[in-house]
Structures are given as C-alpha cells and as structure tokens.
Motif scaffolding. Sequence first.
Motif, PDB file in Angstrom:
ATOM      1  N   GLU A   1      54.927 -33.874 -21.064  1.00  0.00           N
ATOM      2  CA  GLU A   1      53.722 -34.814 -20.756  1.00  0.00           C
ATOM      3  C   GLU A   1      53.644 -35.799 -21.810  1.00  0.00           C
ATOM      4  O   GLU A   1      53.689 -36.368 -21.000  1.00  0.00           O
ATOM      5  CB  GLU A   1      52.626 -33.764 -20.417  1.00  0.00           C
ATOM      6  CG  GLU A   1      51.387 -35.473 -19.709  1.00  0.00           C
ATOM      7  CD  GLU A   1      49.745 -35.181 -19.247  1.00  0.00           C
ATOM      8  OE1 GLU A   1      49.755 -34.218 -20.096  1.00  0.00           O
ATOM      9  OE2 GLU A   1      49.258 -35.548 -19.015  1.00  0.00           O
TER      10      GLU A   1
ATOM     11  N   TYR B   1      46.848 -32.949 -23.992  1.00  0.00           N
ATOM     12  CA  TYR B   1      48.593 -32.916 -23.214  1.00  0.00           C
ATOM     13  C   TYR B   1      49.079 -31.839 -22.939  1.00  0.00           C
ATOM     14  O   TYR B   1      49.353 -30.919 -23.775  1.00  0.00           O
ATOM     15  CB  TYR B   1      49.008 -34.114 -24.167  1.00  0.00           C
ATOM     16  CG  TYR B   1      48.271 -35.468 -23.998  1.00  0.00           C
ATOM     17  CD1 TYR B   1      49.032 -36.703 -23.475  1.00  0.00           C
ATOM     18  CD2 TYR B   1      47.175 -35.906 -24.997  1.00  0.00           C
ATOM     19  CE1 TYR B   1      48.629 -37.591 -23.202  1.00  0.00           C
ATOM     20  CE2 TYR B   1      47.198 -37.120 -25.386  1.00  0.00           C
ATOM     21  CZ  TYR B   1      47.314 -38.503 -24.795  1.00  0.00           C
ATOM     22  OH  TYR B   1      46.960 -39.370 -24.526  1.00  0.00           O
TER      23      TYR B   1
ATOM     24  N   LYS C   1      51.199 -27.277 -11.829  1.00  0.00           N
ATOM     25  CA  LYS C   1      51.671 -27.550 -10.718  1.00  0.00           C
ATOM     26  C   LYS C   1      49.974 -28.538  -9.851  1.00  0.00           C
ATOM     27  O   LYS C   1      50.164 -29.090 -10.072  1.00  0.00           O
ATOM     28  CB  LYS C   1      51.880 -26.873  -9.061  1.00  0.00           C
ATOM     29  CG  LYS C   1      53.497 -26.815  -9.184  1.00  0.00           C
ATOM     30  CD  LYS C   1      53.845 -25.594  -8.186  1.00  0.00           C
ATOM     31  CE  LYS C   1      54.692 -24.789  -8.031  1.00  0.00           C
ATOM     32  NZ  LYS C   1      55.093 -23.694  -7.272  1.00  0.00           N
ATOM     33  N   SER C   2      48.911 -27.584 -10.954  1.00  0.00           N
ATOM     34  CA  SER C   2      48.135 -28.428 -10.726  1.00  0.00           C
ATOM     35  C   SER C   2      47.342 -29.735 -11.137  1.00  0.00           C
ATOM     36  O   SER C   2      46.421 -29.917 -10.944  1.00  0.00           O
ATOM     37  CB  SER C   2      46.441 -27.261 -10.624  1.00  0.00           C
ATOM     38  OG  SER C   2      46.949 -25.558  -8.920  1.00  0.00           O
ATOM     39  N   GLN C   3      48.591 -30.071 -12.422  1.00  0.00           N
ATOM     40  CA  GLN C   3      47.951 -30.530 -13.376  1.00  0.00           C
ATOM     41  C   GLN C   3      47.944 -32.079 -13.155  1.00  0.00           C
ATOM     42  O   GLN C   3      47.789 -33.162 -14.034  1.00  0.00           O
ATOM     43  CB  GLN C   3      48.629 -30.421 -15.102  1.00  0.00           C
ATOM     44  CG  GLN C   3      47.643 -29.197 -14.802  1.00  0.00           C
ATOM     45  CD  GLN C   3      48.307 -29.031 -16.376  1.00  0.00           C
ATOM     46  OE1 GLN C   3      48.872 -30.385 -17.864  1.00  0.00           O
ATOM     47  NE2 GLN C   3      48.301 -27.548 -17.149  1.00  0.00           N
ATOM     48  N   ALA C   4      49.311 -32.023 -11.662  1.00  0.00           N
ATOM     49  CA  ALA C   4      49.241 -33.902 -11.150  1.00  0.00           C
ATOM     50  C   ALA C   4      49.572 -34.500 -12.299  1.00  0.00           C
ATOM     51  O   ALA C   4      49.466 -35.854 -12.978  1.00  0.00           O
ATOM     52  CB  ALA C   4      48.064 -34.035 -10.656  1.00  0.00           C
ATOM     53  N   ILE C   5      51.402 -33.745 -13.282  1.00  0.00           N
ATOM     54  CA  ILE C   5      51.769 -35.025 -13.969  1.00  0.00           C
ATOM     55  C   ILE C   5      52.992 -34.360 -13.434  1.00  0.00           C
ATOM     56  O   ILE C   5      54.117 -34.489 -14.387  1.00  0.00           O
ATOM     57  CB  ILE C   5      51.734 -34.255 -15.948  1.00  0.00           C
ATOM     58  CG1 ILE C   5      52.153 -32.204 -15.417  1.00  0.00           C
ATOM     59  CG2 ILE C   5      50.490 -34.854 -16.423  1.00  0.00           C
ATOM     60  CD1 ILE C   5      51.739 -31.271 -17.063  1.00  0.00           C
ATOM     61  N   GLY C   6      53.424 -34.370 -11.922  1.00  0.00           N
ATOM     62  CA  GLY C   6      54.871 -34.363 -11.979  1.00  0.00           C
ATOM     63  C   GLY C   6      55.712 -32.618 -12.377  1.00  0.00           C
ATOM     64  O   GLY C   6      55.314 -32.114 -13.106  1.00  0.00           O
ATOM     65  N   LEU C   7      57.091 -33.362 -12.844  1.00  0.00           N
ATOM     66  CA  LEU C   7      57.134 -31.999 -13.890  1.00  0.00           C
ATOM     67  C   LEU C   7      58.441 -32.491 -14.792  1.00  0.00           C
ATOM     68  O   LEU C   7      59.367 -33.282 -14.799  1.00  0.00           O
ATOM     69  CB  LEU C   7      58.920 -32.105 -12.570  1.00  0.00           C
ATOM     70  CG  LEU C   7      58.425 -31.353 -11.444  1.00  0.00           C
ATOM     71  CD1 LEU C   7      59.829 -30.569 -10.462  1.00  0.00           C
ATOM     72  CD2 LEU C   7      57.836 -29.684 -11.423  1.00  0.00           C
TER      73      LEU C   7
ATOM     74  N   GLY D   1      39.723 -31.683  -1.662  1.00  0.00           N
ATOM     75  CA  GLY D   1      39.125 -31.513  -3.005  1.00  0.00           C
ATOM     76  C   GLY D   1      38.565 -30.232  -3.309  1.00  0.00           C
ATOM     77  O   GLY D   1      38.001 -30.529  -3.732  1.00  0.00           O
TER      78      GLY D   1
ATOM     79  N   ARG E   1      45.684 -26.832  -4.378  1.00  0.00           N
ATOM     80  CA  ARG E   1      46.803 -27.911  -4.675  1.00  0.00           C
ATOM     81  C   ARG E   1      46.726 -27.665  -3.078  1.00  0.00           C
ATOM     82  O   ARG E   1      46.570 -28.594  -2.634  1.00  0.00           O
ATOM     83  CB  ARG E   1      47.618 -27.048  -5.168  1.00  0.00           C
ATOM     84  CG  ARG E   1      47.636 -27.392  -6.507  1.00  0.00           C
ATOM     85  CD  ARG E   1      49.432 -26.637  -7.045  1.00  0.00           C
ATOM     86  NE  ARG E   1      49.863 -25.158  -6.797  1.00  0.00           N
ATOM     87  CZ  ARG E   1      49.180 -24.548  -7.266  1.00  0.00           C
ATOM     88  NH1 ARG E   1      48.551 -24.310  -8.605  1.00  0.00           N
ATOM     89  NH2 ARG E   1      50.395 -23.330  -7.142  1.00  0.00           N
ATOM     90  N   ALA E   2      46.731 -26.768  -1.736  1.00  0.00           N
ATOM     91  CA  ALA E   2      46.541 -26.854  -0.618  1.00  0.00           C
ATOM     92  C   ALA E   2      45.501 -27.485   0.206  1.00  0.00           C
ATOM     93  O   ALA E   2      45.705 -28.329   1.260  1.00  0.00           O
ATOM     94  CB  ALA E   2      47.123 -25.249  -0.010  1.00  0.00           C
TER      95      ALA E   2
ATOM     96  N   GLU F   1      57.574 -37.296 -22.445  1.00  0.00           N
ATOM     97  CA  GLU F   1      57.308 -38.217 -21.599  1.00  0.00           C
ATOM     98  C   GLU F   1      56.974 -39.385 -21.567  1.00  0.00           C
ATOM     99  O   GLU F   1      57.095 -40.523 -21.161  1.00  0.00           O
ATOM    100  CB  GLU F   1      57.168 -37.783 -19.635  1.00  0.00           C
ATOM    101  CG  GLU F   1      57.999 -38.534 -18.879  1.00  0.00           C
ATOM    102  CD  GLU F   1      58.073 -37.669 -17.543  1.00  0.00           C
ATOM    103  OE1 GLU F   1      58.554 -37.959 -16.578  1.00  0.00           O
ATOM    104  OE2 GLU F   1      56.636 -37.256 -17.594  1.00  0.00           O
TER     105      GLU F   1
ATOM    106  N   LYS G   1      41.750 -28.886 -20.374  1.00  0.00           N
ATOM    107  CA  LYS G   1      42.230 -30.686 -19.602  1.00  0.00           C
ATOM    108  C   LYS G   1      40.915 -30.800 -17.989  1.00  0.00           C
ATOM    109  O   LYS G   1      40.446 -31.607 -17.995  1.00  0.00           O
ATOM    110  CB  LYS G   1      43.506 -31.014 -18.993  1.00  0.00           C
ATOM    111  CG  LYS G   1      44.393 -31.507 -19.728  1.00  0.00           C
ATOM    112  CD  LYS G   1      45.323 -31.578 -19.917  1.00  0.00           C
ATOM    113  CE  LYS G   1      46.095 -32.375 -19.241  1.00  0.00           C
ATOM    114  NZ  LYS G   1      47.374 -32.487 -18.673  1.00  0.00           N
ATOM    115  N   GLU G   2      41.233 -29.037 -16.929  1.00  0.00           N
ATOM    116  CA  GLU G   2      40.565 -29.391 -16.323  1.00  0.00           C
ATOM    117  C   GLU G   2      39.374 -28.492 -15.930  1.00  0.00           C
ATOM    118  O   GLU G   2      38.158 -28.564 -15.115  1.00  0.00           O
ATOM    119  CB  GLU G   2      41.664 -29.360 -14.884  1.00  0.00           C
ATOM    120  CG  GLU G   2      42.657 -30.288 -15.274  1.00  0.00           C
ATOM    121  CD  GLU G   2      43.035 -31.514 -14.138  1.00  0.00           C
ATOM    122  OE1 GLU G   2      42.212 -31.010 -12.585  1.00  0.00           O
ATOM    123  OE2 GLU G   2      43.703 -32.266 -13.974  1.00  0.00           O
TER     124      GLU G   2
END
Lengths: 404, 402
Positions: free
Chosen positions: B277, B273, B308-314, B73, B68-69, B280, B253-254
Amino acid sequence: MKISDVIIIGGGLAGLMAASVAANRRQKVTVLTYGSGSLPLASGAIDFLNTESPEAAIKNLPAHHPYKKIGVKNIDTAAKFFCHITSQANLIYNGKISAQIPIVTAVGTLKYSSLVPESMNATKLKSKKKIFVANVKGLKDFYASMLVDNLKKYFPDKTFEIAPLDLNLMGGRDITCLSAAQILTGNEKILADGLKKLNATEDDAIIIPPILGLEGNISRAEVKSQIRADIIETTCLPPSPPGIRLQRALMKYLQKSGVRFHENSKVIHGTAEGKKITGVIIGSGIREKFFPAKKIILATGGFYSGGLTMREFDNPKEPIFDLPVFFPTGAENWSNENLFGDKPQGFSMTGIFTNDNLNPVDENGKVLYENLHVIGANLGGVDFIHEHSAGGVAISSAHKAAMI
Amino acid sequence: MSDATKAIFTGDRCLSCTACMANCPVMAAIKEYRGPKLVGPAHGRMHFSQEDVEESLNYCSNCKSCDRACPAGVAVSTLNMLQRAEYYKKHKQLRHENMLAHGERMAKLIRKMPFGAKFANVGMNVGKFLGVFNALGLAGKRNMPAYASTSFKNLFPKIRQAPSNKKVVLFTGCYTNDNEPQVGEAFVKVMNANGCEVLIDEGFKCCGSPLVVTGFLDEARQNADNNVAKILNWKRKGIPVVTPCTSCSLMLKEEYYELFGEQEMREAAENVYDAFEFLEILQERGEFNENLKSLNQKLLYHVPCHLKSQAIGLPAANILEEIGGVKVQTADAGCCGISGNYGFHKDKYEISMKVGEKLFARVKKKDFDKVISDCGTCRMQIHHGTDIKPCHPIEILAEAYQ
C-alpha cells in the motif's frame, strides 16, 4: 494505479453481469463492492415481467420504463449472454424472454419465470403420473405436507407421495438448505441412495428442496445419473443455494477473465471534470483510496442495499454522485396498505431516471455525466417487485451499459 | 467514540439477511458451527446482557469473511472475539491455547539460550515425532513454524543502509522477525531502492492478533496501548510505520479501534501502512523507483483474507506487474484455512485443511513459477497443504531491484 476501462460499483446481479459483459469485451474491469450483494438470498430464477410473454408485453410499457430505453433486441441478447456465461460454469439455465417456465416454491405454489435453472424447471410435472416430495429429516423451513397440499390444487389428478429422507444432517447446527447443500457436496451418494429406494420411474418426478450442492450442476449430475425420475428443486428461504450457484458462476467468469474484484470497498464519492467522471474514491479503509476509470457503471441497488437513502422524508438521495432521484411526491402516493396487492408501491418506484444510454438525467432530461451509466435497482419509475422484473432489468440494463 | 461505531453496537444493524452464512468457510467445512449471524450479532447482543455461553463460538477462525460479506457494516468477527474474551474471563485457557497465543514470549525465551533456535527446531521435530504436540493439544500433523537462526532484529544492525531524509519504521511482526527474516531483508532492500531509510523500534510488541483469537484480550490491550503510543511518537516525527504482514497491519489499522474504541487508536492507524500500500502511494506520487530488472515469472497470488478486509485494492499485484515479464494471477480460491493460529489447534486442524482444499487444488495445478502471499501463516498453510513453498511478494520485488 492504472486506469480501468470500466469500474462497476456493486456486486449484485446487475454489477456481476455488467462486469461479465465488459470482461467479455476484453476491457480492464474493476468491481468495487461493499457486502456480498443479494444473490445468496435470491431464488436464482430471472423474471422479466409477470406475463406469458414478457417480450410481447415490453412493447406496451410506458416510455419511461427502463426496458423501453434498453430495447427488446438488447434484452434478448442479454438473456442469451447470461445463459451462455452461466453454462460455462456448468450452471444450465432454461428459457427465453418470450415465454415463462413454472417453478415450484417451497410452499408448493407454482411461480413463473423466463430464465430458470435447469434443476428447478418444473415444466415436465404436468406429464408425470406420480410426484414424490422429499421430506428431509432435520431440514428447517421445508414442509413436505404443506407443499403437497398446495401443489395438489394445480395437479388434482396426480398421485402424491411424501418420501421421508434421512441425509444424516442432524448432530450439529440447525440445518438450512445452504447447510444441507454444503454437507451433500462430495457426499451425494447418501442422497442418491435415499432416492433410489423410492423406485421412481421415468413417469415420476421427485421434488426436493434446493440442496444439490453449490457449484453449478456437479452434485445434481452425480445424483441424476443414478435416478430414473426427474428431480426438481424448489425455491427456499435464504440463504438460497440456487442464488449462491448463480453468484459463483458469474464470479468464476470474472475470475477467469482477470477482473479485479475488491470486497469491503465502499465507494463514498466520485471525482468529475465537467460531465465526465474521472474516478471514484473508496472510504471503508483507514484512508481514502482513489480508483481512476474511463467509465463508471453504478449498480449499488435501491434502499435495501444503500444504493439509495432517505434520511429526510421526501428527500431521497443517491449518496455517491448525488444524482437526482425520482420519487412519487405526496405521502398518499408513497405506499398502499395492501403490501402484495395489485398496485405498485410508490416507495419502490424511487430511483434514478436516465436517457437511452442509461446516463443519469436531471428533471429536464439533461444528461449529467456522459460516462456514468445507471443499472439495476438504482433505476427509477418502476416497482420491479410488483411487476416481477428486477432480475430482467438487472441483467439487460447491465448488458446495455457494459456494451456502450 | 460514539456508541454507534463500537463493534458491540454494530450488531443492531444486522438484518439477519444470512449473507455472512453464505460466505463463512468454517460453516462450509463443518456442521457444528452455528455460524456468524447466530453467534455474532444475534447471540452477541444477548450474551453481553446476561451470562450465556454459545459453545460453537469456539469454531470461529476470525478470518473475517463474514465482515466482508455483510452489507450493513456489522463487525461480526469482532463481536465473536469480544464474546470469546468474556468466556475466558471465567474459564482458563488450555495449555496449548496459551502457547499459541504467546509466540512472541516463547521466541524471546529461546533466543536467550545459546543456539536456542537450533535446539528449539530440533525439539519441535522430535516433539512432533513423539506425539508431544498432539498430547499438548497442538496439531500433530503440522510443522510448527521453524525459528530462524538469527532473528531479524538481531540481523538488522548489520544491514548497511544509506542515510536518507525519507524514513520508514518497519513493524516486523513476529513471523518476519523470528521465522522468515529474509522478508525483513527484502523489505529493507525495496525501501532503500525507493530512497527510504528503514528504522526499527525495539519497543514494539506483538500486534496482539494471536492473543485476541485465544481470548487474552487484556494482554492484547496492553500490547495495543504500547504499540499505539509508539506509532503516535513516530507520527509526530512524520515517519510512517510500515509492515509486510497483513494480519499485523489489519490489527494496527482497524482491529484495535474496533475492539477497544479509543480515539488515539484511530489516530495511530492513520500512520500505519501495508508495505505494498505504501509503495503504491509512492507510485501515485511519482516517487516509485521503476528501475526494475525483468524477471519473466508467472506468479500465483493468494490474497490473504486480512488484506481483503483493508479496502486498499491489490497493491502487491499492481506493483509486481510493473516488473518486466511478470504476470500476476490471483488464486481466487477463498480462505487458506489456517487463519493465524487457528489451524495449529489440534481440534481445528481438520477444519483448517478442509477450508484450504480449494486453494490447495488450485496451487497443485502448478501453472506458474512461484506462489506469493503477503501473510506468513497463509504461506505456511500453502506449504503444508501442497509441498510448494510460497514467498512474500516483497521478495520478488527485491529480486527485481538487483
């Protein structure tokens, strides 16, 4: 998903500053970042221009310079706000935009900046009799003898002493300033004890690499309370504890203010209705996700961080909103051979042009999106590195954009 | 798949900027770990061309803070896990590593015995007391996750649901199934309240996350192939696969695609999912049931690293704030330290507790009614470090549907 008052794209100095200003206005703020921004690599000092009084020099800049669009009064307000919020995280900054403060670099030269972490403020060096330079056992990239050789040129009449310091850093990986700061956090006694042995007085200064912890002033206060001499930190090679302290101080402010901060969230494009951006889409997850917003601040940086790209020569792009990018045409204007010479680098001037509200404009000066504001290293027309203004432009453009 | 997207080749994008080092919680806790940059992209590329063991690779917890840092990529943590798998091709896993990797197998064995779960729990308490865990290489100071008397899959057929055209398949994950079936029950209740009938697929295996971190990559691949085939079956029927466990969802997923690089893994991922997520997305379509009872609760939310790694917000925070009187405050205290089975290894226990210190201090402020976290092992770690038992956010939502 609820609509944000403002979405900030980018988590570098400009992005975090913009988010802090907006949060201070009690707006609903969302920050979308991809990668942790370059603050962990930064010195922590904020330069406005490389001159005795940046404030005075700003008046003489050409009209296309971002400072001219921001205005001196706003730049001053931004600098004060910056010091105010960092101090809330117990990270004290000294300085103002009408002056410069010396800091000692890792190789022993003096560098001048307008806003300087108190721990690095070397103003008092000139009034000291003796200067100790810590030589920390096992620490990478910090050479006390080289530092002394160079610093002597600035202060030929002073006594220098190299002070060997064993902070018990050995026995693991190669130790950078970051590692030393991590190890010393909560173990400040070993440093204080080492420095006590120097018997330095109020007339002396002790120069150390930036290893006084990673959280504001906590480790420094702990050591300082036991030592009579002034302790002055230098800059260092990345990863840089003073830059990390600044990043954490700003993050603390955002967290306290309830800002939504999303990592690994790469914005791939925006959605617009006419001249209004309605939201942005992130594309780094398995499916795209839409974040609606009333206002967008673009703080994705320049070439290094991917805020600008150049896949074909002479055709730079801003990849999210496809904004027009200013670019010095002709290969001969693109760069000069002398990398750190007295002329700016053409490629470094690449960026987006704006009006006074920092809205992006086309080549005729026509505003493209009324609720999109461009800040920091996304801005064009100036080589920020050459003129030492990257930090100053970042925080002052961020402040202006967030206040609109 | 093109070479450029394979995890192993992302190492070439590394600029050595050190952002990953500044964000690695394990480096902050101990000085033995050489850190993500050197162990991942730098050593990783050397290692795959010739045999060479980097000892400190062992310290990576796969929390993915480095990924994430990274501004470029680079799949840093996955590079570490691939190297770990290489290492274990020539070295045999220790007994406790084998145990921690195979929680699912162990649970299945125990459930075949009458009162197995009960005896196993007693056994674990006695084992901890007698120091057997320590002798095995497990963290003796820690409670092993206690087995529920009935697994969720055994409990599920007894749950009465109204049939619906809208269906979802619940990927329970090992922890929900064997240790906290109430999370599965809450999931069913929430989905039913939103007009979705919940199905279970008995053919699913453990997502493989505990196998990957202990170097059983071939076995993880078998699980991946099995699960991906099942997910694609459901995809063809138009039925999404949803999971309340954020490490399972990240794997499905990843990580499958990052580790093994098969196109069908990417296709399957599109049908997976995270629970909130999914909710939402229902909300965005105007299909979310907003008939929620007021709860008047202040919730402290520890956001798991793997979310946090999934890029789906909170999504959990957004959905829970729809409940009258609910206020969600994020803990913002970094990684909890346990990172799957990492903190269960005896030699990682102290590191895992040191990483968690900041979060424990935050939780101990007790300025909230409940602590919530989507991840089962994060919840265990918080409980162990603070004596305050967190729950899954879906349990709060289920309560509001009463």
